[in-house]
Scaffold this active site. Structure first.
Site, short mmCIF file in Angstrom:
data_model
loop_
_atom_site.label_atom_id
_atom_site.label_comp_id
_atom_site.label_asym_id
_atom_site.label_seq_id
_atom_site.Cartn_x
_atom_site.Cartn_y
_atom_site.Cartn_z
N CYS A 52 28.77 18.31 8.38
CA CYS A 52 29.74 19.05 9.19
C CYS A 52 31.10 18.56 8.71
CB CYS A 52 29.49 18.85 10.69
SG CYS A 52 29.40 17.13 11.22
N ALA A 53 32.08 18.47 9.58
CA ALA A 53 33.40 18.02 9.13
C ALA A 53 33.40 16.52 8.81
CB ALA A 53 34.46 18.37 10.17
#
Length: 172
Positions: free
Chosen positions: A118-119
């Protein structure tokens, strides 16, 4: 129910999660051929290639800075995007089984390696990896957390922890 089998409370889970070393790595192999990482490694095709990654599961699909796609990786890497928000109110649990099945498919294919990201690689993607370990490796939530934490510092948000606790209860 035996007390030793009960899922720890959110507070207890957060205490366990908060402890331990905080790895500064962009990516870590948290289970054989299963990598957990952040957007900087996912956005670097050369890093993905060097790790031997054949599939990418992006838990922040369509979000800013997480621009992975089939076009981005080309024909050598299969791409799977989950448009999750890292928000305690976001229902990530609808993705637990489809993502767990996807990861299982990769891990049961010889020579395949999957990057789940994800981030930052500590909340959305970590929650999906934990769900996989619970669903297909038959670990409890606590065992899954301990297994991943041996390799990477993770910290799913409270809403995801609640959803993982619910999954833990249904799997037992």
């Amino acid at each position: 129910m035996d007390a030793s089998c009960e899922t720890p409370s959110i507070k207890e889970l957060e205490k366990i999660l908060f402890g331990g070393k905080r790895s500064g790595n962009h990516v870590d192999e948290v289970w054989p051929n299963l990598f957990l990482g952040d957007m900087s490694v996912a956005n670097d095709r050369f890093s993905v290639w060097k790790l031997g990654i054949t599939r990418v599961l992006n838990a922040a699909h369509g979000k800013m800075h997480c621009q992975g796609s089939h076009q981005f990786y080309g024909s050598t890497v299969e791409y799977y995007g989950v448009p999750a928000d890292d928000s305690p109110s976001f229902n990530l649990s609808v993705y637990f089984h489809p993502c767990a099945d996807y990861i299982k498919e990769v891990l049961s294919s010889p020579g395949e390696r999957v990057l789940v990201h994800c981030a930052v690689g500590v909340s959305r993607s970590a929650s999906l990896v934990l769900a996989h370990l619970m669903i297909h490796q038959h670990l409890s939530l606590l065992e899954a957390i301990k297994a991943v934490k041996q390799h990477r510092w993770i910290f799913p948000n409270r809403g995801f922890l609640k959803q993982l606790r619910a999954l833990d209860a249904t799997l037992r």
